[in-house]
Structures are given as C-alpha cells and as structure tokens.
Design a protein around this motif. Structure first.
Motif, PDB file in Angstrom:
ATOM      1  N   TYR A  65     -63.984 -10.119  49.382  1.00 55.75           N
ATOM      2  CA  TYR A  65     -62.728 -10.812  49.125  1.00 55.75           C
ATOM      3  C   TYR A  65     -62.656 -11.301  47.677  1.00 55.75           C
ATOM      4  O   TYR A  65     -61.648 -11.111  47.006  1.00 55.75           O
ATOM      5  CB  TYR A  65     -62.574 -11.980  50.096  1.00 55.75           C
ATOM      6  CG  TYR A  65     -61.397 -12.864  49.783  1.00 55.75           C
ATOM      7  CD1 TYR A  65     -60.110 -12.440  50.053  1.00 55.75           C
ATOM      8  CD2 TYR A  65     -61.575 -14.115  49.209  1.00 55.75           C
ATOM      9  CE1 TYR A  65     -59.013 -13.243  49.766  1.00 55.75           C
ATOM     10  CE2 TYR A  65     -60.499 -14.925  48.913  1.00 55.75           C
ATOM     11  CZ  TYR A  65     -59.224 -14.488  49.196  1.00 55.75           C
ATOM     12  OH  TYR A  65     -58.156 -15.280  48.904  1.00 55.75           O
ATOM     13  N   LYS A  68     -62.284  -8.393  45.205  1.00 62.48           N
ATOM     14  CA  LYS A  68     -60.930  -7.856  45.239  1.00 62.48           C
ATOM     15  C   LYS A  68     -59.964  -8.796  44.518  1.00 62.48           C
ATOM     16  O   LYS A  68     -59.099  -8.359  43.771  1.00 62.48           O
ATOM     17  CB  LYS A  68     -60.488  -7.662  46.686  1.00 62.48           C
ATOM     18  CG  LYS A  68     -59.139  -7.042  46.845  1.00 62.48           C
ATOM     19  CD  LYS A  68     -58.809  -6.839  48.312  1.00 62.48           C
ATOM     20  CE  LYS A  68     -57.414  -6.285  48.481  1.00 62.48           C
ATOM     21  NZ  LYS A  68     -57.077  -6.144  49.898  1.00 62.48           N
ATOM     22  N   ARG A  69     -60.131 -10.098  44.749  1.00 62.11           N
ATOM     23  CA  ARG A  69     -59.281 -11.090  44.097  1.00 62.11           C
ATOM     24  C   ARG A  69     -59.489 -11.101  42.581  1.00 62.11           C
ATOM     25  O   ARG A  69     -58.532 -11.191  41.813  1.00 62.11           O
ATOM     26  CB  ARG A  69     -59.600 -12.461  44.684  1.00 62.11           C
ATOM     27  CG  ARG A  69     -58.663 -13.535  44.292  1.00 62.11           C
ATOM     28  CD  ARG A  69     -58.947 -14.763  45.104  1.00 62.11           C
ATOM     29  NE  ARG A  69     -58.783 -15.922  44.257  1.00 62.11           N
ATOM     30  CZ  ARG A  69     -59.219 -17.115  44.517  1.00 62.11           C
ATOM     31  NH1 ARG A  69     -59.899 -17.317  45.625  1.00 62.11           N
ATOM     32  NH2 ARG A  69     -59.010 -18.109  43.711  1.00 62.11           N
ATOM     33  N   LYS A  70     -60.741 -10.962  42.158  1.00 59.99           N
ATOM     34  CA  LYS A  70     -61.048 -10.938  40.728  1.00 59.99           C
ATOM     35  C   LYS A  70     -60.470  -9.678  40.077  1.00 59.99           C
ATOM     36  O   LYS A  70     -59.955  -9.723  38.969  1.00 59.99           O
ATOM     37  CB  LYS A  70     -62.550 -11.010  40.513  1.00 59.99           C
ATOM     38  CG  LYS A  70     -62.955 -11.101  39.074  1.00 59.99           C
ATOM     39  CD  LYS A  70     -64.458 -11.233  38.925  1.00 59.99           C
ATOM     40  CE  LYS A  70     -64.845 -11.335  37.474  1.00 59.99           C
ATOM     41  NZ  LYS A  70     -66.284 -11.416  37.312  1.00 59.99           N
ATOM     42  N   ARG A  71     -60.544  -8.561  40.780  1.00 59.85           N
ATOM     43  CA  ARG A  71     -60.013  -7.307  40.241  1.00 59.85           C
ATOM     44  C   ARG A  71     -58.493  -7.383  40.087  1.00 59.85           C
ATOM     45  O   ARG A  71     -57.935  -6.892  39.115  1.00 59.85           O
ATOM     46  CB  ARG A  71     -60.372  -6.153  41.189  1.00 59.85           C
ATOM     47  CG  ARG A  71     -60.225  -4.812  40.524  1.00 59.85           C
ATOM     48  CD  ARG A  71     -60.689  -3.659  41.392  1.00 59.85           C
ATOM     49  NE  ARG A  71     -62.026  -3.894  41.916  1.00 59.85           N
ATOM     50  CZ  ARG A  71     -62.457  -3.415  43.082  1.00 59.85           C
ATOM     51  NH1 ARG A  71     -61.654  -2.688  43.826  1.00 59.85           N
ATOM     52  NH2 ARG A  71     -63.672  -3.642  43.495  1.00 59.85           N
ATOM     53  N   LYS A  72     -57.798  -8.034  41.049  1.00 62.56           N
ATOM     54  CA  LYS A  72     -56.351  -8.196  40.937  1.00 62.56           C
ATOM     55  C   LYS A  72     -56.000  -9.118  39.779  1.00 62.56           C
ATOM     56  O   LYS A  72     -54.999  -8.925  39.104  1.00 62.56           O
ATOM     57  CB  LYS A  72     -55.775  -8.753  42.233  1.00 62.56           C
ATOM     58  CG  LYS A  72     -55.596  -7.735  43.297  1.00 62.56           C
ATOM     59  CD  LYS A  72     -54.885  -8.338  44.486  1.00 62.56           C
ATOM     60  CE  LYS A  72     -54.673  -7.319  45.565  1.00 62.56           C
ATOM     61  NZ  LYS A  72     -53.976  -7.902  46.729  1.00 62.56           N
ATOM     62  N   LYS A  73     -56.814 -10.145  39.549  1.00 63.42           N
ATOM     63  CA  LYS A  73     -56.542 -11.087  38.475  1.00 63.42           C
ATOM     64  C   LYS A  73     -56.727 -10.426  37.116  1.00 63.42           C
ATOM     65  O   LYS A  73     -56.016 -10.721  36.171  1.00 63.42           O
ATOM     66  CB  LYS A  73     -57.483 -12.285  38.594  1.00 63.42           C
ATOM     67  CG  LYS A  73     -57.146 -13.420  37.650  1.00 63.42           C
ATOM     68  CD  LYS A  73     -58.160 -14.550  37.749  1.00 63.42           C
ATOM     69  CE  LYS A  73     -57.766 -15.457  38.878  1.00 63.42           C
ATOM     70  NZ  LYS A  73     -58.612 -16.672  38.911  1.00 63.42           N
ATOM     71  N   ASP A  74     -57.691  -9.496  36.998  1.00 66.07           N
ATOM     72  CA  ASP A  74     -57.936  -8.798  35.742  1.00 66.07           C
ATOM     73  C   ASP A  74     -56.830  -7.817  35.379  1.00 66.07           C
ATOM     74  O   ASP A  74     -56.594  -7.520  34.225  1.00 66.07           O
ATOM     75  CB  ASP A  74     -59.277  -8.060  35.780  1.00 66.07           C
ATOM     76  CG  ASP A  74     -60.464  -9.016  35.751  1.00 66.07           C
ATOM     77  OD1 ASP A  74     -60.272 -10.184  35.328  1.00 66.07           O
ATOM     78  OD2 ASP A  74     -61.569  -8.606  36.152  1.00 66.07           O
ATOM     79  N   ASP A  75     -56.144  -7.278  36.411  1.00 69.00           N
ATOM     80  CA  ASP A  75     -55.079  -6.288  36.157  1.00 69.00           C
ATOM     81  C   ASP A  75     -53.844  -6.903  35.624  1.00 69.00           C
ATOM     82  O   ASP A  75     -53.397  -7.827  35.402  1.00 69.00           O
ATOM     83  CB  ASP A  75     -54.735  -5.526  37.422  1.00 69.00           C
ATOM     84  CG  ASP A  75     -55.871  -4.567  37.790  1.00 69.00           C
ATOM     85  OD1 ASP A  75     -56.672  -4.246  36.903  1.00 69.00           O
ATOM     86  OD2 ASP A  75     -55.911  -4.163  38.974  1.00 69.00           O
TER      87      ASP A  75
END
Length: 75
Positions: A65, A68-75
C-alpha cells in the motif's frame, strides 16, 4: 532514540510477551482438519502460528500500500 524506535521496541516486547502467554495454553490438544488430512496440535502453538501469520500478511499488505501510494505521489 526517537519515538519510532521506542515504539518499535515496545511493540516487539509486547509481541514476545503475548507469544509466551499464548504458548502457556499448550495443555489442550486441538484437531485441525485440512480437507483430507487431520493434524493434532496444541492450542497455544496453533494460536501463535495464526497470530504470526496475520502479522506477516498485514505487514506485506501495508508495504504494498505505501509503495503504491508513494509511486502515485511521485507521478
């Protein structure tokens, strides 16, 4: 020492204490039926196994989780 480290040490200590308390239930034997196979195992051992399995699964899901949250924040 930060608060996170102290909290982690307390959590590990409580988990160890809880494990010893659960293992004190080893006086009774439980039959676990696994479809075609029956296992006779002590109550404390099976409770400890399910407790540690639950912690492990929860940790893995939390890691997924947050990644996934960190990857969305980086995008």
């Amino acid at each position: 020492m930060g608060w996170h480290t102290i909290f982690l040490l307390i959590l590990i200590t409580l988990t160890g204490l809880f494990s010893f308390l659960i293992l004190s239930l080893n006086s009774s034997i439980v039959i676990v039926d696994l479809l075609f196979y029956e296992i006779e195992i002590r109550l404390g051992s099976i409770l400890l196994l399910f407790f540690l399995t639950g912690i492990f699964i929860t940790m893995i899901l939390e890691i997924f989780y947050f990644l996934k949250r960190k990857r969305k924040k980086d995008d």
